[in-house]
Design a protein around this motif. Structure first.
Motif, PDB file in Angstrom:
ATOM      1  N   ASN A 260      -1.105   5.114 -14.883  1.00  0.00           N
ATOM      2  CA  ASN A 260      -1.531   5.113 -13.479  1.00  0.00           C
ATOM      3  C   ASN A 260      -1.240   3.736 -12.863  1.00  0.00           C
ATOM      4  O   ASN A 260      -2.129   3.058 -12.348  1.00  0.00           O
ATOM      5  CB  ASN A 260      -3.024   5.449 -13.382  1.00  0.00           C
ATOM      6  N   SER A 262       1.444   1.828 -10.124  1.00  0.00           N
ATOM      7  CA  SER A 262       2.421   2.157  -9.070  1.00  0.00           C
ATOM      8  C   SER A 262       2.688   0.933  -8.196  1.00  0.00           C
ATOM      9  O   SER A 262       1.907  -0.018  -8.165  1.00  0.00           O
ATOM     10  CB  SER A 262       1.902   3.310  -8.206  1.00  0.00           C
ATOM     11  N   ASP A 264       2.726  -0.399  -4.584  1.00  0.00           N
ATOM     12  CA  ASP A 264       2.084  -0.030  -3.323  1.00  0.00           C
ATOM     13  C   ASP A 264       2.761  -0.685  -2.123  1.00  0.00           C
ATOM     14  O   ASP A 264       2.925  -0.062  -1.079  1.00  0.00           O
ATOM     15  CB  ASP A 264       0.606  -0.412  -3.363  1.00  0.00           C
ATOM     16  N   ARG A 298       2.755   4.018  -2.979  1.00  0.00           N
ATOM     17  CA  ARG A 298       2.233   4.809  -4.103  1.00  0.00           C
ATOM     18  C   ARG A 298       3.383   5.311  -4.987  1.00  0.00           C
ATOM     19  O   ARG A 298       3.397   6.458  -5.433  1.00  0.00           O
ATOM     20  CB  ARG A 298       1.404   5.979  -3.607  1.00  0.00           C
ATOM     21  N   GLN A 299       4.368   4.437  -5.231  1.00  0.00           N
ATOM     22  CA  GLN A 299       5.545   4.792  -6.012  1.00  0.00           C
ATOM     23  C   GLN A 299       5.274   4.508  -7.487  1.00  0.00           C
ATOM     24  O   GLN A 299       5.176   3.357  -7.904  1.00  0.00           O
ATOM     25  CB  GLN A 299       6.748   3.972  -5.542  1.00  0.00           C
ATOM     26  N   PRO A 300       5.130   5.562  -8.346  1.00  0.00           N
ATOM     27  CA  PRO A 300       4.843   5.327  -9.767  1.00  0.00           C
ATOM     28  C   PRO A 300       5.970   4.547 -10.440  1.00  0.00           C
ATOM     29  O   PRO A 300       7.148   4.752 -10.144  1.00  0.00           O
ATOM     30  CB  PRO A 300       4.737   6.735 -10.351  1.00  0.00           C
ATOM     31  N   LEU A 301       5.604   3.645 -11.326  1.00  0.00           N
ATOM     32  CA  LEU A 301       6.598   2.926 -12.102  1.00  0.00           C
ATOM     33  C   LEU A 301       7.143   3.831 -13.204  1.00  0.00           C
ATOM     34  O   LEU A 301       6.423   4.693 -13.731  1.00  0.00           O
ATOM     35  CB  LEU A 301       5.999   1.653 -12.703  1.00  0.00           C
ATOM     36  N   THR A 302       8.395   3.642 -13.543  1.00  0.00           N
ATOM     37  CA  THR A 302       9.064   4.478 -14.536  1.00  0.00           C
ATOM     38  C   THR A 302       8.886   3.888 -15.935  1.00  0.00           C
ATOM     39  O   THR A 302       9.075   2.692 -16.149  1.00  0.00           O
ATOM     40  CB  THR A 302      10.565   4.583 -14.219  1.00  0.00           C
ATOM     41  N   VAL A 315      10.384  -0.589 -11.820  1.00  0.00           N
ATOM     42  CA  VAL A 315      10.419  -0.078 -10.457  1.00  0.00           C
ATOM     43  C   VAL A 315      11.803   0.512 -10.188  1.00  0.00           C
ATOM     44  O   VAL A 315      12.823  -0.081 -10.544  1.00  0.00           O
ATOM     45  CB  VAL A 315      10.112  -1.192  -9.437  1.00  0.00           C
ATOM     46  N   ARG A 351      -0.376  -1.522  -7.862  1.00  0.00           N
ATOM     47  CA  ARG A 351      -1.671  -0.829  -7.940  1.00  0.00           C
ATOM     48  C   ARG A 351      -1.926  -0.422  -9.391  1.00  0.00           C
ATOM     49  O   ARG A 351      -1.106   0.267 -10.016  1.00  0.00           O
ATOM     50  CB  ARG A 351      -1.660   0.409  -7.055  1.00  0.00           C
TER      51      ARG A 351
END
Length: 402
Positions: A260, A262, A264, A298-302, A315, A351
């Motif tokens: 969880n 991301s 932001d 709110r872009q989740p990291l890979t 990212v 985040r």
């Protein structure tokens, strides 16, 4: 064109009725931008309504860097280079002419010319001038051997770098005089370095806040991870191309596919600093240029694994691949009295979990380079030169202005 030996009647006629003469410079690329790879060519066009006695027709090509401080009260002009060519009579035939007796018939006459830009500034070969254009006697001026700087500024700015063609006709005979025409040339320097280069990385150590079933005890050791920002082409950014940036989080404990974490917020900005030096004083002028800014991503990291099978959170670089370094900026340069440098500032809002956002700021000194004329696609890259130009600044009285 044609010429003849003047008669007594024609000389009297020209004496009684002064000739009308029009002089202009025509370029083969009248609206083009010239680079260090180009040859600048064109014609000097002379139009005279009556016969005129011409001693010489010459054209001079020069570059200069002017600096002005304290509302112009402190001023210097450094000559970057100067070269000239005699167009008429041609030097190889000059011995066949008596310049005081060459008469040019009425009409339009053209004289071709061509110059190449020098590889480097030749300021060290000449002295500097003061604000009135007179030669200065200072022997303490620090002259630098650098590549030619790009055209920038104008007569109203603290710095002005310009390149000029100036044609001169020396009229002889009963009516003597000098006629001049000039034309400014826009110069844009192109780098020959080969990309990509070795990247440079800046790191921040942070307390990671993974999703744990219970809060971390005050006595327990909080997990430490690292966030890394990397410029993939080293300290070089290319006009018209995206910032080659990589962002990763390493040493993150207990990371899994359902993490969880991301991105932001994100912002990239260039800080441009122009240092202007004149008469021992230095003024620093700073401007900021935002390349990109994004919020509430709110872009989740890979999640992926590095070469030694350690988990890494990264990212997605597509977030900034559509925004480019503004093409209106001038590349990094340095002359004896004017220099321009840049810093890249990257701001990341990461985040952790639902509510915890931590802001990270990275700042990289960078060199802005160009691989093509602004607005055109990048040309085929050439091998890098076997030398590296370091940035050197003279010491002086610093005045900060915004």
């Amino acid at each position: 064109m044609s010429f003849c030996m003047p008669s007594m009647f024609s000389q009297v006629e020209r004496f009684l009725g002064p000739s009308r003469m029009d002089l202009r410079i025509s370029l083969d690329r009248p609206h083009g931008v010239y680079t260090n790879k180009d040859e600048i060519s064109g014609h000097v066009i002379l139009r005279n309504e009556t016969q005129v006695d011409i001693a010489t027709i010459t054209i001079r090509f020069s570059g200069s860097a002017a600096s002005r401080l304290d509302a112009g009260r402190l001023a210097e002009t450094h000559q970057l280079f100067k070269t000239s060519e005699q167009l008429f009579p041609p030097r190889e035939f000059a011995s066949s002419f008596n310049p005081r007796a060459v008469t040019v018939s009425p009409g339009q006459h053209t004289f071709p010319f061509s110059f190449r830009f020098p590889h480097a500034s030749e300021c060290y070969k000449a002295g500097l001038t003061n604000g009135n254009g007179r030669q200065s006697g200072s022997r303490r001026a620090h002259h630098l051997l650098r590549r030619l700087p790009p055209s920038t500024g104008d007569s109203t700015t603290a710095e002005e770098i310009k390149y000029l063609l100036e044609a001169t006709v020396h009229q002889d005979g009963l009516i003597r005089g000098t006629h001049k025409a000039n034309r400014e040339v826009y110069f844009h320097c192109i780098s020959t370095m080969h990309l990509p280069l070795r990247g440079i990385t800046d790191k921040r150590s942070i307390i990671c806040l993974p999703d744990l079933p219970e809060p971390i005890s005050p006595r327990s050791q909080a997990p430490i991870c690292e966030i890394e920002a990397t410029l993939l082409n080293g300290p070089f950014l290319v006009l018209g191309q995206p910032v080659p940036l990589g962002v990763e989080i390493t040493n993150f404990p207990g990371v899994s596919a359902d993490h969880n974490v991301s991105l932001d917020d994100f912002q990239s900005m260039l800080i441009e600093t122009t240092q202007v030096r004149a008469k021992g004083s230095t003024e620093s002028i700073t401007r900021s240029w935002i390349i990109q800014t994004m919020a509430n991503l709110r872009q989740p990291l890979t999640l992926y694994y590095d070469d030694i099978a350690e988990p890494v959170l990264g990212v997605n670089e597509s977030l900034w691949s559509q925004h480019v370094v503004p093409i209106f900026l001038t590349p990094t340069f340095e002359t004896c009295n004017v220099s321009r440098s840049f810093k890249l500032e990257v701001r990341l809002g990461i985040r952790f979990g639902q509510d915890h956002i931590k802001i990270f700021e990275f700042q990289f000194p960078v060199y802005i380079v160009s691989l093509s004329i602004p607005g055109l696609e990048v040309e085929k890259q050439e091998p890098a030169p076997d030398y590296f130009e370091s940035m050197a600044y003279e010491k002086g009285l610093m005045k900060e202005t915004m």
